[in-house]
Design a protein around this motif. Structure first.
Motif, mmCIF file in Angstrom:
data_model
loop_
_atom_site.group_PDB
_atom_site.id
_atom_site.type_symbol
_atom_site.label_atom_id
_atom_site.label_comp_id
_atom_site.label_asym_id
_atom_site.label_seq_id
_atom_site.Cartn_x
_atom_site.Cartn_y
_atom_site.Cartn_z
ATOM 1 N N UNK A 17 3.772 -0.663 -101.162
ATOM 2 C CA UNK A 17 4.056 0.325 -100.248
ATOM 3 C C UNK A 17 3.861 0.206 -98.869
ATOM 4 N N UNK A 18 2.595 -0.177 -98.413
ATOM 5 C CA UNK A 18 2.084 -0.489 -97.262
ATOM 6 C C UNK A 18 2.899 -1.696 -96.395
ATOM 7 N N UNK A 19 3.293 -2.527 -97.145
ATOM 8 C CA UNK A 19 3.926 -3.632 -96.513
ATOM 9 C C UNK A 19 5.388 -3.131 -96.371
ATOM 10 N N UNK A 20 5.945 -2.390 -97.195
ATOM 11 C CA UNK A 20 7.082 -1.770 -96.692
ATOM 12 C C UNK A 20 7.130 -1.038 -95.408
ATOM 13 N N UNK A 21 6.292 -0.108 -95.333
ATOM 14 C CA UNK A 21 6.134 0.611 -94.014
ATOM 15 C C UNK A 21 5.588 -0.384 -93.007
ATOM 16 N N UNK A 22 5.157 -1.365 -93.013
ATOM 17 C CA UNK A 22 4.663 -2.251 -91.897
ATOM 18 C C UNK A 22 6.034 -2.902 -91.455
ATOM 19 N N UNK A 23 6.928 -3.425 -92.467
ATOM 20 C CA UNK A 23 7.920 -4.206 -92.104
ATOM 21 C C UNK A 23 8.927 -3.460 -91.479
ATOM 22 N N UNK A 24 9.210 -2.244 -91.892
ATOM 23 C CA UNK A 24 10.270 -1.082 -91.376
ATOM 24 C C UNK A 24 9.997 -1.209 -89.954
ATOM 25 N N UNK A 25 8.545 -0.761 -89.679
ATOM 26 C CA UNK A 25 8.321 -0.603 -88.250
ATOM 27 C C UNK A 25 8.373 -1.628 -87.244
ATOM 28 N N UNK A 26 7.766 -2.714 -87.847
ATOM 29 C CA UNK A 26 7.693 -4.084 -86.860
ATOM 30 C C UNK A 26 9.047 -4.713 -86.822
ATOM 31 N N UNK A 27 10.006 -4.655 -87.831
ATOM 32 C CA UNK A 27 11.353 -5.021 -87.624
ATOM 33 C C UNK A 27 12.155 -4.284 -86.576
ATOM 34 N N UNK A 28 11.776 -2.810 -86.446
ATOM 35 C CA UNK A 28 12.428 -2.316 -85.402
ATOM 36 C C UNK A 28 11.818 -2.302 -84.347
ATOM 37 N N UNK A 29 10.594 -2.607 -84.087
ATOM 38 C CA UNK A 29 9.849 -3.190 -82.745
ATOM 39 C C UNK A 29 10.486 -4.541 -82.205
ATOM 40 N N UNK A 46 14.079 -13.979 -88.946
ATOM 41 C CA UNK A 46 14.010 -14.675 -90.202
ATOM 42 C C UNK A 46 12.986 -14.405 -91.167
ATOM 43 N N UNK A 47 11.690 -14.297 -90.737
ATOM 44 C CA UNK A 47 10.514 -13.876 -91.570
ATOM 45 C C UNK A 47 10.542 -12.522 -91.919
ATOM 46 N N UNK A 48 10.841 -11.635 -91.296
ATOM 47 C CA UNK A 48 11.299 -10.168 -91.777
ATOM 48 C C UNK A 48 12.352 -10.308 -93.010
ATOM 49 N N UNK A 49 13.324 -11.143 -92.784
ATOM 50 C CA UNK A 49 14.250 -11.290 -93.974
ATOM 51 C C UNK A 49 13.635 -11.699 -95.217
ATOM 52 N N UNK A 50 12.932 -12.848 -94.858
ATOM 53 C CA UNK A 50 12.145 -13.541 -96.102
ATOM 54 C C UNK A 50 11.077 -12.449 -96.879
ATOM 55 N N UNK A 51 10.369 -11.718 -95.920
ATOM 56 C CA UNK A 51 9.417 -10.566 -96.499
ATOM 57 C C UNK A 51 10.261 -9.402 -96.998
ATOM 58 N N UNK A 52 11.369 -9.293 -96.645
ATOM 59 C CA UNK A 52 12.235 -8.166 -97.295
ATOM 60 C C UNK A 52 12.699 -8.801 -98.888
ATOM 61 N N UNK A 53 13.152 -9.918 -98.744
ATOM 62 C CA UNK A 53 13.391 -10.383 -100.206
ATOM 63 C C UNK A 53 12.133 -10.348 -101.302
ATOM 64 N N UNK A 54 10.875 -10.881 -100.443
ATOM 65 C CA UNK A 54 9.844 -10.743 -101.694
ATOM 66 C C UNK A 54 9.707 -9.449 -102.100
ATOM 67 N N UNK A 55 9.522 -8.222 -101.127
ATOM 68 C CA UNK A 55 9.504 -6.995 -101.332
ATOM 69 C C UNK A 55 10.316 -6.285 -102.418
ATOM 70 N N UNK A 56 11.646 -6.766 -102.322
ATOM 71 C CA UNK A 56 12.630 -6.165 -102.982
ATOM 72 C C UNK A 56 12.547 -6.529 -104.518
ATOM 73 N N UNK A 57 12.050 -7.915 -104.726
ATOM 74 C CA UNK A 57 11.601 -8.380 -106.059
ATOM 75 C C UNK A 57 10.557 -7.514 -106.511
ATOM 76 N N UNK A 64 1.041 -14.061 -104.606
ATOM 77 C CA UNK A 64 0.899 -15.045 -103.734
ATOM 78 C C UNK A 64 1.844 -15.047 -102.705
ATOM 79 N N UNK A 65 3.173 -14.653 -103.255
ATOM 80 C CA UNK A 65 4.524 -14.626 -102.659
ATOM 81 C C UNK A 65 4.330 -13.720 -101.457
ATOM 82 N N UNK A 66 3.789 -12.612 -101.775
ATOM 83 C CA UNK A 66 3.946 -11.632 -100.527
ATOM 84 C C UNK A 66 2.771 -11.799 -99.627
ATOM 85 N N UNK A 67 1.513 -12.334 -100.161
ATOM 86 C CA UNK A 67 0.500 -12.668 -99.180
ATOM 87 C C UNK A 67 1.197 -13.435 -98.289
ATOM 88 N N UNK A 68 1.540 -14.724 -98.548
ATOM 89 C CA UNK A 68 1.850 -15.667 -97.632
ATOM 90 C C UNK A 68 3.237 -15.084 -96.697
#
Length: 519
Positions: free
Chosen positions: A204-216, A293-304, A331-335
């Motif tokens: 949940x924290x990762x989803x919130x951070x990704x959403x805000x930083x992707x927008x920024x 690209x890193x944001x997209x990769x992170x979203x793919x991991x989070x979606x799984x 590990x996928x999420x941490x990396x």
């Protein structure tokens, strides 16, 4: 990314709803539930999976040894729980593990955790009583959330935070928020580990951070376009042939958006004067692109992960088996989080480079530091220092959390992903990043004003200038700039919306420079 699970224009009791099915939840859905802009409804198929899994788990535990149900946990995994003690075992497990420490988390982060955990349970592998799912959805609907403390996970399951949530569901831990808490749940030995065997808080924290930083990151590209205009920068770095020749997806898209922002042709005419711009302008696609690209990769991991039945043990009703495994080790999420923060820091660092360029008379044809006419005036000099200080925090937050190591529970748990730390660091990076770019925006608008430039309001870059020009203080005399940066940082969300609007324009570009000079 918009979720297909929120029914367009459909409301229930006056509220927008999202259907949780354990299969197709999107990051954007988690953010909306965290912000209480939609209410969750558990899907019928998902609830059927939960019921089937719960019945199977109780039967398997009645005749077999199942970790956490008929045994202890961690180094106690070989200790059996007598049948007569089984009913109390679950509550004792929750009470003993509800030991998170530190500051209480903001309600928004806790709601994100509840949303993720409810959806994961609907994937049907936990073997948890179905009423827990409806209770979590009820809490999200009313805005109630349990009090959760910050520290307790090393990235192998958010067991301490989720145990606090479990005690709240059982009626033994306080709730907060505007609405009523759900009725207490009769949790027992078949529910406790099944409930806490998840990384829902980290996700949940990762989803919130990704959403805000992707927008920024998107907003930063708009600010970069303003700075380019203020320094008579070249459009050549964004030319289509350049990015056709080296077609990284993120860089290609950034260059296209830059042309749309500026009203530049696909093959812009080289400018007179300097041969090429500083890196802060010339390398925007090459540095912003990897961040996207890193944001997209992170979203793919989070979606799984937010749709995963990752509980240990996994209850398989089809096999009537409880599979013990390491799916809690993310590990996928941490990396992915570590990679994303490093990419974000590169983008912020490029913003400080453009800020330095804006202070140079050779590029702006203005006084040093965009100062007024007073002798030795400092203008926006201090913004370089302030941005550098915020960038220092951002750089510290970008240290790879996945390098962490821990040996726990008498040595039987001898690794840790530290994805939980990576998620916290990514959240903390948001404010520092926002302030860095806010400093650049203040300087860019000041330079455009001093040069008596008004950008074409028909162009996106012109609309961005109009937004900023209406909000930022126009006083040039030396004065504190704290409020200016705060206002500029607040504008970035509006810039994100402007950037997103470009997505519907396709590859259409404009001709000309898009500048009108006053006087």
């Amino acid at each position: 990314m918009m979720s297909s699970h929120i029914a367009d224009g459909v409301t229930v009791g006056g509220d927008s709803v999202v259907t949780l099915d354990g299969r197709g939840l999107m990051v954007a859905d988690v953010v909306r539930m965290a912000e209480s802009t939609v209410k969750p409804v558990p899907g019928a198929d998902g609830m059927k999976r939960v019921e089937t899994s719960w019945n199977a788990a109780r039967e398997i535990a009645s005749w077999g040894r199942v970790y956490g149900r008929s045994t202890g946990v961690g180094a106690n995994r070989n200790e059996s729980v007598p049948t007569e003690a089984a009913a109390d075992h679950g509550l004792r497990l929750l009470r003993s593990h509800a030991g998170s420490i530190g500051e209480e988390l903001p309600a928004r982060q806790v709601r994100a955790m509840l949303a993720v955990r409810a959806n994961q349970l609907l994937a049907g592998g936990a073997g948890l009583r179905p009423t827990v799912v409806t209770a979590l959805c009820e809490a999200l609907g009313t805005g109630a959330c349990p009090r959760i403390n910050e520290f307790g996970s090393v990235g192998t399951g958010d067991i301490a935070a989720l145990a606090q949530m479990g005690l709240a569901l059982a009626g033994e831990h306080p709730w907060q928020g505007p609405g009523a808490a759900p009725a207490p749940q009769p949790l027992d030995n078949n529910d406790a580990l099944a409930l806490i065997s998840s990384n829902a808080l980290t996700l949940g924290q990762s989803a919130l951070a990704l959403h805000e930083l992707r927008g920024l990151i998107a907003a930063t590209q708009v600010v970069a376009a303003l700075s380019l205009m203020a320094t008579d920068g070249s459009y050549e770095a964004y030319a289509l042939p350049v990015h056709e020749a080296r077609r990284h997806a993120g860089s290609y898209a950034v260059a296209e958006r830059m042309r749309l922002l500026l009203g530049a042709a696909d093959r812009p005419t080289p400018p007179l004067g300097r041969i090429q711009d500083p890196y802060g302008f010339r390398c925007v696609p090459q540095i912003h692109g990897p961040a996207h690209d890193a944001a997209d990769a992170l979203e793919d991991v989070l979606t799984v992960e937010i749709n995963a039945a990752a509980e240990n043990p996994l209850i398989s009703a089809d096999d009537m088996a409880a599979y013990h495994h390491g799916g809690f080790y993310i590990a996928q999420l941490a990396l992915s989080l570590d990679h994303f923060r490093l990419a974000v820091t590169q983008v912020a660092r490029l913003s400080t480079s453009r800020l330095s360029t804006l202070n140079e008379p050779a590029f702006t044809r203005l006084r040093p530091f965009l100062a007024d006419g007073a002798p030795a005036a400092s203008g926006v000099m201090i913004l370089e220092y302030a941005a550098g200080a915020a960038l220092g925090d951002l750089r510290a937050f970008s240290a790879p959390a996945s390098l962490g190591h821990a040996v726990l529970s008498r040595g039987v748990e001898e690794q840790a992903s530290f994805a939980s730390l990576a998620a916290r660091q990514t959240l903390r990076a948001c404010e520092a990043y926002r302030l860095v770019v806010g400093c650049e925006l203040v300087a860019a608008v000041r330079a455009l004003r001093q040069r008596d430039m008004r950008l074409d309001p028909e162009l996106p870059v012109g609309r961005a200038f109009g937004l900023a020009d209406a909000v930022l203080d126009a006083e040039l005399a030396d004065r504190p700039l704290t409020d200016d940066v705060t206002a500029a940082a607040g504008l970035l969300d509006r810039f994100t919306e402007l950037w997103l609007d470009l997505g519907s324009q396709g590859a259409t570009a404009f001709d000309g420079q898009g500048v009108v000079r006053r006087g």
